[in-house]
Design a protein around this motif. Structure first.
Motif: not given
Length: 123
Positions: A40, A46-47
């Motif tokens: 981000n 994140d995934r």
């Protein structure tokens, strides 16, 4: 023998009775999802998880298999046996994928895969 051992003779058979002599490469993709890591704007990770199906990529000897007909075959169960390691790969309701290419110098077919409803590894 499995665990630290790889290679050896590998035998491919589908439920129509088709046997193919694998050559060089058999790559197994057993997972039912693909995970991509993203970052981000604030630097936090994140995934993104995308569903996928078990599949394999195979190279085999061009020994008279009608490649055009094979690509349109009905779904079949596929078994790949690693004789040296004792591992058996079971693909249920698999179909052929890709674009087969036949190397006329060495007789190897590449560009073919299988994708299945389910996968099980024994051994």
């Amino acid at each position: 023998m499995a665990g630290k051992d790889f290679g050896g003779v590998m035998k491919f058979r589908d439920s129509s009775g088709r046997n193919m002599s694998l050559r060089g490469t058999f790559t197994c993709y057993p997972a039912t999802s693909s995970v991509e890591g993203i970052v981000n704007q604030d630097g936090s990770p994140d995934r993104v998880v995308t569903p996928s199906a078990p599949r394999a990529e195979i190279n085999f000897a061009d020994k008279g298999v009608d490649l055009a007909a094979m690509m349109g075959d009905a779904r079949r169960d596929v078994t790949i046996v690693e004789e040296f390691t004792g591992i058996i790969h079971l693909y249920t309701q698999a179909f052929y994928t890709g674009e087969p290419a036949s190397n006329r110098v060495n007789g190897e077919v590449s560009g073919v895969g299988i994708m299945a409803e389910s996968y099980r590894k024994i051994g």
